[in-house]
Write a protein that holds these residues in place. Structure first.
Motif, PDB file in Angstrom:
ATOM      1  N   TYR A 321       0.835  -1.203   0.000  1.00  0.00           N
ATOM      2  CA  TYR A 321       0.000   0.000   0.000  1.00  0.00           C
ATOM      3  C   TYR A 321       0.871   1.255   0.000  1.00  0.00           C
ATOM      4  O   TYR A 321       0.631   2.206  -0.762  1.00  0.00           O
ATOM      5  CB  TYR A 321      -0.923   0.006   1.216  1.00  0.00           C
ATOM      6  N   THR A 325       0.937   3.845  -3.110  1.00  0.00           N
ATOM      7  CA  THR A 325       0.432   5.189  -2.823  1.00  0.00           C
ATOM      8  C   THR A 325       1.493   6.247  -3.119  1.00  0.00           C
ATOM      9  O   THR A 325       1.204   7.297  -3.730  1.00  0.00           O
ATOM     10  CB  THR A 325      -0.032   5.285  -1.367  1.00  0.00           C
ATOM     11  N   TRP A 351      -7.019   6.131  -2.354  1.00  0.00           N
ATOM     12  CA  TRP A 351      -7.846   5.341  -1.438  1.00  0.00           C
ATOM     13  C   TRP A 351      -7.088   5.076  -0.143  1.00  0.00           C
ATOM     14  O   TRP A 351      -5.869   4.929  -0.133  1.00  0.00           O
ATOM     15  CB  TRP A 351      -8.215   4.000  -2.071  1.00  0.00           C
ATOM     16  N   GLU A 352      -7.821   5.024   0.945  1.00  0.00           N
ATOM     17  CA  GLU A 352      -7.223   4.588   2.198  1.00  0.00           C
ATOM     18  C   GLU A 352      -7.036   3.072   2.153  1.00  0.00           C
ATOM     19  O   GLU A 352      -7.758   2.367   1.437  1.00  0.00           O
ATOM     20  CB  GLU A 352      -8.122   4.962   3.387  1.00  0.00           C
ATOM     21  N   GLN A 353      -6.095   2.565   2.935  1.00  0.00           N
ATOM     22  CA  GLN A 353      -5.808   1.121   2.896  1.00  0.00           C
ATOM     23  C   GLN A 353      -7.043   0.303   3.257  1.00  0.00           C
ATOM     24  O   GLN A 353      -7.295  -0.758   2.670  1.00  0.00           O
ATOM     25  CB  GLN A 353      -4.650   0.768   3.828  1.00  0.00           C
ATOM     26  N   LYS A 354      -7.847   0.806   4.214  1.00  0.00           N
ATOM     27  CA  LYS A 354      -9.031   0.054   4.633  1.00  0.00           C
ATOM     28  C   LYS A 354     -10.087  -0.021   3.538  1.00  0.00           C
ATOM     29  O   LYS A 354     -11.025  -0.804   3.630  1.00  0.00           O
ATOM     30  CB  LYS A 354      -9.620   0.673   5.900  1.00  0.00           C
ATOM     31  N   GLU A 355      -9.929   0.807   2.485  1.00  0.00           N
ATOM     32  CA  GLU A 355     -10.878   0.802   1.369  1.00  0.00           C
ATOM     33  C   GLU A 355     -10.404  -0.079   0.218  1.00  0.00           C
ATOM     34  O   GLU A 355     -11.051  -0.151  -0.823  1.00  0.00           O
ATOM     35  CB  GLU A 355     -11.080   2.226   0.847  1.00  0.00           C
TER      36      GLU A 355
END
Length: 389
Positions: A321, A325, A351-355
């Motif tokens: 990630y 990113t 995007w955030e990692q959780k997404e």
């Protein structure tokens, strides 16, 4: 239901006792007037060198064996409603079918016991309730009194409820531990013949193929004088499994073979190719669920969820990630590689990692390894759409 309490000496109960080694049944007692194992009774399961010995030991020590229940078939004939395991153990011992150990650890058959101990056994009194009622009352009572001890399993209860010619024939085929086919069946079916698991499986398979429950199938066929349909369907499933899969693996035991047969038996398979694929998957360190291998192959090797392929660990996902990113921000594009080449508002979205979800760049099914070099993070929409491509 009417009941009457009586006392019988062991010598009376076992008079005329016959034990069928082939079927595991204690058949008769009371000079032929008592049927020890009517069809609604389970097979004899005390022959383990512990429970059967404990019954005899109890008699020698003068311990009570508990109440026994007989069903009055007519004025002169009875059948055991509850207590057949205890009675059969006593009958088997007095007819020399097993031995117990004496105080010195030496094995003793009934005939080799001292006369006083023989007398102690055969003179022991058993308390018996004679019960009389309708078939429904008797079978309801049978279910009730079998809550304690070693409970009847589902199939044993169904055998009791739907006893008749069909159950008699079915038990002779599928509940006979001396059946030469048991070893082959055991590769694919969990359980034992004694506890009715093979019969339960056979009934489940054929009933499901007709959109019925086991109960419905047994009720419909209760008075049949043959089990041809049951045997034919069961053997068809077994033969199909062994025909498609040359290798017998321990993970095959207990799979939903009846369902798999219905879904896939009309498709053709190359047993040699199937064997190679099984061995390849068994040797793959990324396959977590070997039990899913067989349905995965039958389904054309498409549904990798069945194999529970080992996923990327958290450290790998976090590293990838950060790398994605950082590279995406330098280029001014989305950190989801598929969004970055798109034409919508997400083309430059970070995007955030959780997404995001970790994905194999080259699909596992196409030779891609679960390593950091083959890992990428995609937004969840694109990951779900990518599938196995």
């Amino acid at each position: 239901m009417e009941t009457e309490l009586k006392k019988y000496k062991v010598s009376e109960i076992v008079d005329g006792f016959v034990y069928n080694e082939l079927e595991g049944k204690g058949l008769f007692g009371l000079s032929g007037k008592l049927t020890i194992q009517p069809e609604y009774q389970r097979n004899y399961i005390y022959a383990d060198g512990k429970k059967d010995v404990a019954v005899i030991d109890s008699l020698l020590k003068g311990y009570p064996l508990g109440l026994i229940y007989f069903n009055n078939v007519d004025k002169n004939n009875f059948e055991v409603l509850d207590g057949q395991q205890r009675i059969t153990s006593i009958g088997r011992f007095t007819t020399g079918k097993f031995a117990i150990k004496d105080a010195n650890g030496r094995e003793q058959l009934f005939t080799s016991l001292p006369a006083d101990k023989q007398s102690k056994i055969i003179e022991s009194e058993l308390l018996v309730y004679h019960c009389e009622g309708t078939e429904t009352e008797i079978k309801d009572w049978f279910k009730t009194i079998n809550i304690a001890g070693i409970p009847l399993n589902e199939q044993e209860l169904l055998n009791a409820i739907y006893s008749g010619t069909f159950v008699t024939l079915a038990k002779a085929e599928f509940s006979n531990s001396s059946n030469a086919n048991i070893q082959k069946w055991s590769a694919y079916i969990s359980g034992t013949a004694q506890r009715q698991q093979f019969l339960a499986t056979a009934l489940s398979w054929v009933a499901s193929s007709k959109g019925q429950t086991k109960e419905g199938y047994m009720a419909k066929h209760r008075l049949d004088t043959n089990i041809n349909e049951l045997k034919t369907y069961f053997n068809s499933v077994i033969d199909w499994i062994s025909g498609v899969f040359r290798d017998v693996e321990k993970e095959m035991c207990g799979l939903e073979w009846g369902r798999l047969y219905e879904e896939y038996h009309k498709k053709s398979y190359d047993p040699s190719k199937v064997s190679k694929t099984v061995q390849k998957l068994y040797g793959d360190v990324y396959v977590k669920n070997r039990r899913g291998v067989f349905e995965y192959i039958l389904g054309g090797e498409k549904d990798t969820k069945l194999l529970e392929i080992r996923v990327f660990d958290d450290a790998t996902k976090q590293t990838v990630y950060k790398q994605q990113t950082a590279a995406a921000q330098k280029k001014g594009e989305s950190n989801c590689p598929l969004c970055a080449v798109g034409h919508d508002a997400n083309k430059s979205k970070i995007w955030e990692q959780k997404e995001m979800d970790a994905d194999h760049v080259t699909a596992w099914s196409k030779g891609g390894a679960t390593t950091i070099k083959n890992c990428q993070l995609l937004c969840r929409t694109h990951n779900q759409a990518k599938g196995n491509k």
